[in-house]
Design an enzyme around this catalytic site. Structure first.
Site, PDB file in Angstrom:
ATOM      1  N   ARG A  64      -0.379  -1.092   1.555  1.00 27.13           N
ATOM      2  CA  ARG A  64       1.031  -1.221   1.178  1.00 27.13           C
ATOM      3  C   ARG A  64       1.728  -2.381   1.896  1.00 27.13           C
ATOM      4  NH1 ARG A  64       5.865   2.743   2.339  1.00 27.13           N
ATOM      5  NH2 ARG A  64       7.234   2.339   0.572  1.00 27.13           N
ATOM      6  N   SER A  78       6.158 -12.400   6.393  1.00 28.89           N
ATOM      7  CA  SER A  78       7.561 -12.178   6.791  1.00 28.89           C
ATOM      8  C   SER A  78       7.832 -10.719   7.160  1.00 28.89           C
ATOM      9  CB  SER A  78       8.510 -12.628   5.680  1.00 28.89           C
ATOM     10  OG  SER A  78       8.215 -11.957   4.467  1.00 28.89           O
ATOM     11  N   PRO A 165      10.159  -2.850  -5.681  1.00 24.46           N
ATOM     12  CA  PRO A 165      10.567  -1.858  -6.688  1.00 24.46           C
ATOM     13  C   PRO A 165      10.819  -0.483  -6.064  1.00 24.46           C
ATOM     14  CG  PRO A 165       8.229  -2.385  -6.892  1.00 24.46           C
ATOM     15  CD  PRO A 165       8.801  -3.350  -5.897  1.00 24.46           C
ATOM     16  N   HIS A 195      -1.515   3.698  -5.702  1.00 22.71           N
ATOM     17  CA  HIS A 195      -1.047   5.050  -5.408  1.00 22.71           C
ATOM     18  C   HIS A 195      -2.135   6.104  -5.591  1.00 22.71           C
ATOM     19  CE1 HIS A 195       3.549   4.034  -5.830  1.00 22.71           C
ATOM     20  NE2 HIS A 195       2.960   3.395  -4.837  1.00 22.71           N
ATOM     21  N   THR A 196      -3.363   5.694  -5.701  1.00 26.07           N
ATOM     22  CA  THR A 196      -4.479   6.639  -5.639  1.00 26.07           C
ATOM     23  C   THR A 196      -4.767   7.045  -4.204  1.00 26.07           C
ATOM     24  OG1 THR A 196      -6.811   6.983  -6.212  1.00 26.07           O
ATOM     25  CG2 THR A 196      -6.214   4.771  -5.592  1.00 26.07           C
TER      26      THR A 196
HETATM   27  C1  HEM Z   1       5.071  -0.068  -9.174  1.00 30.02           C
HETATM   28  C2  HEM Z   1       6.051  -0.050  -8.298  1.00 30.02           C
HETATM   29  C3  HEM Z   1       5.951   0.704  -6.998  1.00 30.02           C
HETATM   30  C4  HEM Z   1       6.877   1.581  -6.519  1.00 30.02           C
HETATM   31  C5  HEM Z   1       8.183   1.965  -7.161  1.00 30.02           C
HETATM   32  C6  HEM Z   1       6.348   2.084  -5.274  1.00 30.02           C
HETATM   33  C7  HEM Z   1       7.000   2.999  -4.464  1.00 30.02           C
HETATM   34  C8  HEM Z   1       6.413   3.661  -3.401  1.00 30.02           C
HETATM   35  C9  HEM Z   1       7.039   4.722  -2.659  1.00 30.02           C
HETATM   36  C10 HEM Z   1       8.442   5.258  -2.890  1.00 30.02           C
HETATM   37  C11 HEM Z   1       6.146   5.152  -1.742  1.00 30.02           C
HETATM   38  C12 HEM Z   1       6.356   6.277  -0.726  1.00 30.02           C
HETATM   39  C13 HEM Z   1       7.215   5.766   0.411  1.00 30.02           C
HETATM   40  C14 HEM Z   1       7.715   6.871   1.301  1.00 30.02           C
HETATM   41  O1  HEM Z   1       8.169   7.892   0.775  1.00 30.02           O
HETATM   42  O2  HEM Z   1       7.683   6.692   2.535  1.00 30.02           O
HETATM   43  C15 HEM Z   1       4.963   4.343  -1.882  1.00 30.02           C
HETATM   44  C16 HEM Z   1       3.831   4.489  -1.115  1.00 30.02           C
HETATM   45  C17 HEM Z   1       2.708   3.690  -1.248  1.00 30.02           C
HETATM   46  N1  HEM Z   1       2.575   2.597  -2.069  1.00 30.02           N
HETATM   47 FE1  HEM Z   1       3.832   2.066  -3.564  1.00 30.02          FE
HETATM   48  N2  HEM Z   1       5.129   1.516  -5.029  1.00 30.02           N
HETATM   49  C18 HEM Z   1       4.847   0.663  -6.054  1.00 30.02           C
HETATM   50  C19 HEM Z   1       3.730  -0.149  -6.167  1.00 30.02           C
HETATM   51  C20 HEM Z   1       2.711  -0.200  -5.244  1.00 30.02           C
HETATM   52  C21 HEM Z   1       1.656  -1.168  -5.244  1.00 30.02           C
HETATM   53  C22 HEM Z   1       1.533  -2.331  -6.226  1.00 30.02           C
HETATM   54  C23 HEM Z   1       0.832  -0.874  -4.207  1.00 30.02           C
HETATM   55  C24 HEM Z   1      -0.429  -1.558  -3.748  1.00 30.02           C
HETATM   56  C25 HEM Z   1      -1.274  -2.164  -4.541  1.00 30.02           C
HETATM   57  C26 HEM Z   1       1.374   0.298  -3.561  1.00 30.02           C
HETATM   58  C27 HEM Z   1       0.799   0.957  -2.511  1.00 30.02           C
HETATM   59  C28 HEM Z   1       1.330   2.078  -1.901  1.00 30.02           C
HETATM   60  C29 HEM Z   1       0.592   2.896  -0.947  1.00 30.02           C
HETATM   61  C30 HEM Z   1      -0.855   2.695  -0.558  1.00 30.02           C
HETATM   62  C31 HEM Z   1       1.476   3.892  -0.523  1.00 30.02           C
HETATM   63  C32 HEM Z   1       1.194   4.980   0.528  1.00 30.02           C
HETATM   64  C33 HEM Z   1       1.423   4.397   1.905  1.00 30.02           C
HETATM   65  C34 HEM Z   1       1.147   5.330   3.074  1.00 30.02           C
HETATM   66  O3  HEM Z   1       0.618   6.427   2.903  1.00 30.02           O
HETATM   67  O4  HEM Z   1       1.487   4.936   4.208  1.00 30.02           O
HETATM   68  N3  HEM Z   1       2.527   0.652  -4.187  1.00 30.02           N
HETATM   69  N4  HEM Z   1       5.148   3.452  -2.896  1.00 30.02           N
END
Ligand code: HEM
Ligand SMILES: *[C@@H]1O[C@H](CO)[C@@H](O)[C@H](O)[C@H]1NC(C)=O
Ligand SMILES: *[C@@H]1O[C@H](CO)[C@@H](O)[C@H](O)[C@H]1NC(C)=O
Length: 321
Positions: A64, A78, A165, A195-196
């Site tokens: 992330r 950054s 986003p 998000h897998t």
């Molecule tokens: C499509 C738009 C996306 C939105 C709206 C989004 C939003 C979010 C949100 C809200 C969370 C949880 C944050 C929290 O509650 O603390 C999250 C977690 C995460 N996102 Fe996204 N995300 C997006 C795209 C992506 C992309 C493109 C990637 C990587 C290729 C990604 C990787 C991750 C990962 C791996 C987590 C879990 C992180 C952890 O467990 O520390 N996300 N995302």
């Protein structure tokens, strides 16, 4: 005369070509550090592997970081800059504050890399390699990482607020957000497969599990048990992939086909709109997901890198030199 003018026009064509190469970031290359830091790959990999061995979620957190760096004025490190009394960075921006994590692991990688090749490898490139190694460590596909990015001397909290986003976004807002970075709607769907793995906080999915109708009711109930409808438990965690949160696979897409997307934004990808068919494809064709994810994350890594004499090679990822 004739030959000198044709030489001139050749030169002009060559310069134009160079300019176009520069603007398409062809100066990033997979062998950028092959002579200046030959052990870079193995150095990064060993720190990533031990961090994930200690805590499987860390692989998700590190992936992330690369996304949140690249979407804010390009992949330039950054995100890693700390706030000071005179400097406002991106860490306190809304999508990051209390949510992004893994900076200590980046510090560990940076010090191991500095020991092996002092002053050579950028923090921006460390994020790119770390993202790949995290995906691989959790069972996902591999790819050759393009390198040669340099580190920014600036950051932008407001751009982080505007360009990352949000989980409340509709499909069309998600598409626009990626389009702004030069990424297509299909690339958005493939990259969302990130998000897998990983976890989200109750505050990011509360409205969805209490107030939305396109959600599996047993799934919603399970999530409600650890995420109160009132403003308590904001930081309680739930897996983004209900099935295998520490395996990089295509279950994310199977979940959303079954109305078990955790975030509103996740479920938007399969809510009757233009991306339905691709979600269906990825849910039944894991190798198609893998190859599209790899192509899309390589393209994400090409967003506005600093190269040549722009930026710097930070000594410490948390501050400018
Ligand atoms: C499509 C738009 C996306 C939105 C709206 C989004 C939003 C979010 C949100 C809200 C969370 C949880 C944050 C929290 O509650 O603390 C999250 C977690 C995460 N996102 Fe996204 N995300 C997006 C795209 C992506 C992309 C493109 C990637 C990587 C290729 C990604 C990787 C991750 C990962 C791996 C987590 C879990 C992180 C952890 O467990 O520390 N996300 N995302
Ligand atoms: C960041 O989060 C902390 C803890 O939730 C909060 O106290 C602080 O006000 C937030 N900072 C910004 C700039 O939003
Ligand atoms: C659900 O919607 C109702 C009515 O709009 C609202 O009052 C309530 O705060 C919402 N609950 C959550 C958890 O979003």
């Amino acid at each position: 005369m004739a030959s000198s003018s044709s030489f001139m026009s050749l030169t002009i064509v060559a310069c134009l070509l160079l300019v176009s190469i520069c603007s398409t970031n062809a100066q990033l290359s997979t062998n950028f550090y092959s002579s200046s830091c030959p052990n870079l790959d193995s150095t990064v990999k060993s720190v990533v592997q031990s961090a994930i061995k200690k805590e499987a979620r860390m692989g998700a957190s590190l992936l992330r970081l690369f996304f949140h760096d690249c979407f804010v004025n390009g992949c330039d490190g950054s995100l890693l800059l700390d706030d000071t009394s005179t400097f406002t960075g991106e860490k306190m921006a809304k999508p990051n504050n209390g949510s992004v994590r893994g900076f200590e692991v980046i510090d560990q990688i940076k010090s191991a890399v500095e020991k092996a090749c002092p002053g050579v490898v950028s923090c921006a490139d460390i994020l790119a390699i770390t993202a790949r190694d995290s995906v691989v460590s959790l069972g996902g596909p591999t790819w050759n990482v393009k390198l040669g990015r340099r580190d920014a001397r600036t950051a932008s909290q407001s751009t982080a607020n505007n360009d990352i986003p949000q989980p409340t976004f509709s499909l069309s807002q998600l598409i626009s957000s990626f389009q702004k970075q030069g990424l297509s709607s299909s690339e958005m769907v493939a990259l969302s497969g990130g998000h897998t793995i990983g976890q989200a906080r109750c505050t990011s999915f509360r409205t969805r599990i209490y107030n939305e109708s396109n959600i599996n009711s047993a799934f919603a109930k399970t999530r409600q048990a650890n995420c109160p409808s009132t403003n308590t438990g904001d930081n309680n965690l739930a897996p983004l992939d209900v099935q295998t949160p520490t395996s990089f696979d295509n279950n994310y897409y199977k979940n959303i086909v079954n109305q078990k997307g955790l975030l509103h934004s996740d479920q938007q990808l399969f809510s009757g709109g233009s991306t339905n068919a691709l979600v269906q494809t990825y849910s039944s064709n894991p190798s198609r997901f893998s190859s599209d994810f790899v192509a899309a994350i390589i393209k994400m890594g090409d967003i506005k890198p600093l190269t040549g004499s722009n930026g710097e090679i930070r000594k410490n990822c948390r501050k400018t030199n």
